[in-house]
Design a protein around this motif. Structure first.
Motif, PDB file in Angstrom:
ATOM      1  N   PHE A 138       7.683   2.227  -9.908  1.00  0.00           N
ATOM      2  CA  PHE A 138       8.028   3.584  -9.468  1.00  0.00           C
ATOM      3  C   PHE A 138       6.799   4.380  -9.073  1.00  0.00           C
ATOM      4  O   PHE A 138       6.895   5.312  -8.289  1.00  0.00           O
ATOM      5  CB  PHE A 138       8.849   4.328 -10.527  1.00  0.00           C
ATOM      6  CG  PHE A 138       8.209   4.432 -11.886  1.00  0.00           C
ATOM      7  CD1 PHE A 138       7.497   5.558 -12.244  1.00  0.00           C
ATOM      8  CD2 PHE A 138       8.365   3.410 -12.808  1.00  0.00           C
ATOM      9  CE1 PHE A 138       6.930   5.673 -13.498  1.00  0.00           C
ATOM     10  CE2 PHE A 138       7.797   3.509 -14.070  1.00  0.00           C
ATOM     11  CZ  PHE A 138       7.069   4.643 -14.426  1.00  0.00           C
ATOM     12  N   TYR A 139       5.600   4.019  -9.581  1.00  0.00           N
ATOM     13  CA  TYR A 139       4.392   4.743  -9.200  1.00  0.00           C
ATOM     14  C   TYR A 139       3.204   3.801  -9.382  1.00  0.00           C
ATOM     15  O   TYR A 139       3.058   3.186 -10.444  1.00  0.00           O
ATOM     16  CB  TYR A 139       4.236   6.004 -10.050  1.00  0.00           C
ATOM     17  CG  TYR A 139       3.306   7.027  -9.447  1.00  0.00           C
ATOM     18  CD1 TYR A 139       3.571   7.609  -8.203  1.00  0.00           C
ATOM     19  CD2 TYR A 139       2.154   7.422 -10.110  1.00  0.00           C
ATOM     20  CE1 TYR A 139       2.715   8.548  -7.643  1.00  0.00           C
ATOM     21  CE2 TYR A 139       1.301   8.361  -9.566  1.00  0.00           C
ATOM     22  CZ  TYR A 139       1.577   8.923  -8.333  1.00  0.00           C
ATOM     23  OH  TYR A 139       0.724   9.846  -7.775  1.00  0.00           O
ATOM     24  N   THR A 140       2.366   3.697  -8.364  1.00  0.00           N
ATOM     25  CA  THR A 140       1.318   2.665  -8.356  1.00  0.00           C
ATOM     26  C   THR A 140       0.258   2.889  -9.430  1.00  0.00           C
ATOM     27  O   THR A 140      -0.418   1.947  -9.820  1.00  0.00           O
ATOM     28  CB  THR A 140       0.698   2.568  -6.942  1.00  0.00           C
ATOM     29  OG1 THR A 140       1.624   1.865  -6.101  1.00  0.00           O
ATOM     30  CG2 THR A 140      -0.613   1.817  -6.939  1.00  0.00           C
TER      31      THR A 140
ATOM     32  N   MET B 288      -3.382   4.055 -18.558  1.00  0.00           N
ATOM     33  CA  MET B 288      -3.240   4.209 -17.111  1.00  0.00           C
ATOM     34  C   MET B 288      -2.439   5.464 -16.767  1.00  0.00           C
ATOM     35  O   MET B 288      -2.735   6.159 -15.794  1.00  0.00           O
ATOM     36  CB  MET B 288      -2.574   2.977 -16.498  1.00  0.00           C
ATOM     37  CG  MET B 288      -3.481   1.783 -16.363  1.00  0.00           C
ATOM     38  SD  MET B 288      -4.903   2.132 -15.287  1.00  0.00           S
ATOM     39  CE  MET B 288      -5.685   0.526 -15.293  1.00  0.00           C
ATOM     40  N   ARG B 289      -1.459   5.757 -17.585  1.00  0.00           N
ATOM     41  CA  ARG B 289      -0.659   6.973 -17.368  1.00  0.00           C
ATOM     42  C   ARG B 289      -1.553   8.211 -17.426  1.00  0.00           C
ATOM     43  O   ARG B 289      -1.435   9.116 -16.584  1.00  0.00           O
ATOM     44  CB  ARG B 289       0.423   7.063 -18.440  1.00  0.00           C
ATOM     45  CG  ARG B 289       1.283   8.326 -18.370  1.00  0.00           C
ATOM     46  CD  ARG B 289       2.066   8.522 -19.661  1.00  0.00           C
ATOM     47  NE  ARG B 289       1.174   8.742 -20.808  1.00  0.00           N
ATOM     48  CZ  ARG B 289       1.598   8.802 -22.072  1.00  0.00           C
ATOM     49  NH1 ARG B 289       2.862   8.616 -22.362  1.00  0.00           N
ATOM     50  NH2 ARG B 289       0.731   9.013 -23.051  1.00  0.00           N
ATOM     51  N   ASP B 290      -2.456   8.256 -18.410  1.00  0.00           N
ATOM     52  CA  ASP B 290      -3.219   9.472 -18.661  1.00  0.00           C
ATOM     53  C   ASP B 290      -4.596   9.500 -17.993  1.00  0.00           C
ATOM     54  O   ASP B 290      -5.110  10.581 -17.696  1.00  0.00           O
ATOM     55  CB  ASP B 290      -3.405   9.658 -20.170  1.00  0.00           C
ATOM     56  CG  ASP B 290      -2.087   9.866 -20.900  1.00  0.00           C
ATOM     57  OD1 ASP B 290      -1.092  10.206 -20.234  1.00  0.00           O
ATOM     58  OD2 ASP B 290      -2.066   9.696 -22.132  1.00  0.00           O
TER      59      ASP B 290
ATOM     60  N   GLN C  47       0.841  -1.191   0.000  1.00  0.00           N
ATOM     61  CA  GLN C  47       0.000   0.000   0.000  1.00  0.00           C
ATOM     62  C   GLN C  47       0.879   1.244   0.000  1.00  0.00           C
ATOM     63  O   GLN C  47       1.000   1.971   0.985  1.00  0.00           O
ATOM     64  CB  GLN C  47      -0.938  -0.012   1.220  1.00  0.00           C
ATOM     65  CG  GLN C  47      -2.084   0.987   1.148  1.00  0.00           C
ATOM     66  CD  GLN C  47      -3.100   0.632   0.088  1.00  0.00           C
ATOM     67  OE1 GLN C  47      -3.431  -0.536  -0.100  1.00  0.00           O
ATOM     68  NE2 GLN C  47      -3.586   1.627  -0.620  1.00  0.00           N
ATOM     69  N   SER C  48       1.524   1.465  -1.148  1.00  0.00           N
ATOM     70  CA  SER C  48       2.421   2.608  -1.301  1.00  0.00           C
ATOM     71  C   SER C  48       2.212   3.229  -2.673  1.00  0.00           C
ATOM     72  O   SER C  48       2.051   2.500  -3.664  1.00  0.00           O
ATOM     73  CB  SER C  48       3.882   2.176  -1.149  1.00  0.00           C
ATOM     74  OG  SER C  48       4.753   3.266  -1.328  1.00  0.00           O
ATOM     75  N   THR C  49       2.206   4.548  -2.725  1.00  0.00           N
ATOM     76  CA  THR C  49       2.040   5.203  -4.016  1.00  0.00           C
ATOM     77  C   THR C  49       3.313   5.162  -4.847  1.00  0.00           C
ATOM     78  O   THR C  49       3.254   5.149  -6.075  1.00  0.00           O
ATOM     79  CB  THR C  49       1.652   6.681  -3.832  1.00  0.00           C
ATOM     80  OG1 THR C  49       2.696   7.341  -3.103  1.00  0.00           O
ATOM     81  CG2 THR C  49       0.342   6.808  -3.073  1.00  0.00           C
ATOM     82  N   THR C  50       4.464   5.128  -4.188  1.00  0.00           N
ATOM     83  CA  THR C  50       5.710   5.304  -4.921  1.00  0.00           C
ATOM     84  C   THR C  50       6.803   4.399  -4.380  1.00  0.00           C
ATOM     85  O   THR C  50       6.661   3.787  -3.312  1.00  0.00           O
ATOM     86  CB  THR C  50       6.139   6.792  -4.865  1.00  0.00           C
ATOM     87  OG1 THR C  50       7.180   7.024  -5.807  1.00  0.00           O
ATOM     88  CG2 THR C  50       6.585   7.189  -3.466  1.00  0.00           C
TER      89      THR C  50
END
Length: 423
Positions: free
Chosen positions: A50-52, A265-267, A26-29
């Motif tokens: 690197f980013y969830t 997902m990126r956008d 449970q981490s964003t980054t």
């Protein structure tokens, strides 16, 4: 491993001294000591987290399990089944394109394809899955990019002739996308019948306990995008937002899912929370057991309803008298699902009175739960559709959608009996 074992073991294998249950990351980054390594991750030159919003270990482990169950090469989890269907199409469509879909689909999907996609410049033509090859072919245009259908339709319980739809799709150089939510890969794997991409609302049987909302897009890896490169430039030509990288050339069979993550997902986001993926994984571990019980209970209930004089009609492909029995035996020989569509003699108010008289069975929007649930689609999930659209979607005004759970079947039958006695 066979499907029952994949439900337990696929996607995550604990190493020495590690937790036996999939951890919740449970981490964003994620931290790196080397800035160049981070740069390579952003350029898709190196794998890692690197980013969830793009990737997360918990999400990826559950996605790998679903890919293994379906027999696909890759899977991407989304925040809902609706997001999964949108992403599956939008990954290969853009303004000016066109799709063809069975009209026997979930009301929310019908609205997504017929109304919302139109606002994005993507046209949709609905066809009857009962139509002949020639009739369905007439719906195709030079700018058609996909054919879509549901293995078992929600709520009408029609069974899709997957081989027929795959044959027509491939004749036109486009993939067949199949929503396999109701059947699950336990009872049907559409890839084995020619489908190219499978979607799921993981909110339903895969979870099974009404604890999380989610979706999945699974790629078979079988569709040859380069053979139809002019139709799918997003996959077969350089992406300037990634320094001219071409997804199919760079990632081969993983090109479709890589683009879905790297671009959509990126956008747009629509990722599941790792906590939700953890809950989904708990449901998947018992999917093979629950589906057998859902199907055996539903068969008993369908047989009871078809023999009751107060019931006007029943749609369940496990009944020899059902219109879709032959297709059910072909594609779903071990059982279909727990959902039954039926109508009572009388008016729309008769259906409402029956539902309001139920005691154990829940009136909820949900379906495919451990608990038996009931809904009147014309008044609830499909109420945004006109009467004409309801008919096109195979939803009669008197249709009751009964999702048979895994309780003792005699208790389910008792509740139905007492409610019928009150109408």
């Amino acid at each position: 491993m066979r499907r029952a074992s994949l439900c337990i073991h696929a996607g995550y294998k604990a190493k020495n001294g590690e937790p036996i249950e999939l951890p919740i990351i449970q981490s964003t980054t994620f931290k790196y000591d080397d800035s160049d390594e981070m740069a390579q991750l952003f350029d898709l030159k190196k794998e890692g987290y690197f980013y969830t919003r793009l990737q997360n270990p918990t999400n990826d482990a559950v996605a790998a399990k679903i890919a293994a169950l379906e027999g696909g090469v890759g899977c991407v989890l989304t925040s809902s089944g609706q997001a999964a269907n949108f992403y599956a199409l939008f990954n290969i469509c853009e303004a000016g394109d066109h799709v063809v879909t069975s009209n026997e689909i979930y009301g929310g999907t019908f609205n997504l394809f017929g109304v919302t996609l139109k606002k994005l410049g993507i046209e949709c033509t609905f066809v009857s899955p009962e139509a002949s090859d020639e009739e369905i072919q007439q719906a195709f245009r030079p700018n058609t990019k996909a054919l879509f259908g549901e293995t078992i339709s929600n709520p009408g319980c029609a069974v899709l002739d997957i081989e027929k739809f795959a044959r027509i799709a491939h004749k036109n150089g486009v993939p067949l996308i199949v929503d396999n939510t109701f059947a699950t890969p336990i009872n049907c794997r559409p890839f084995e019948w020619g489908a190219d991409i499978v979607t799921h609302s993981t909110t339903k049987y895969m979870d099974g306990m009404a604890t999380q909302v989610g979706g999945a897009v699974v790629d078979s890896g079988n569709f040859d995008w380069m053979a139809h490169a002019d139709k799918f430039p997003g996959l077969t030509t350089p992406d300037e937002s990634y320094h001219g990288l071409t997804y199919v050339k760079a990632f081969g069979k993983m090109g479709y899912t890589t683009k879905l993550v790297a671009q959509l997902m990126r956008d747009l986001g629509s990722i599941p929370a790792p906590q939700n993926s953890f809950l989904l994984n708990l449901g998947l571990q018992t999917l093979h057991l629950r589906m057998a019980r859902h199907c055996s209970n539903a068969q008993r209930v369908a047989e009871f309803l078809s023999g009751d004089e107060r019931v006007a009609w029943v749609h369940y492909c496990g009944l020899p008298s059902d219109h879709y029995y032959a297709l059910g035996q072909k594609y779903l020989p071990n059982g279909s699902c727990g959902v039954i569509a039926f109508g009572l003699k009388g008016t729309r108010e008769t259906a409402i009175q029956f539902m309001d008289s139920l005691e154990m069975i829940n009136i909820v929007t949900h379906v495919a739960d451990a608990r038996t649930c009931v809904l009147h689609p014309a008044s609830h999930t499909h109420r945004q559709l006109s009467d004409e659209q309801l008919r096109e979607a195979g939803v009669a005004p008197d249709l009751i959608r009964l999702s048979v759970g895994i309780e003792d079947v005699e208790d389910i039958l008792d509740d139905i009996r007492q409610a019928l006695d009150k109408i």
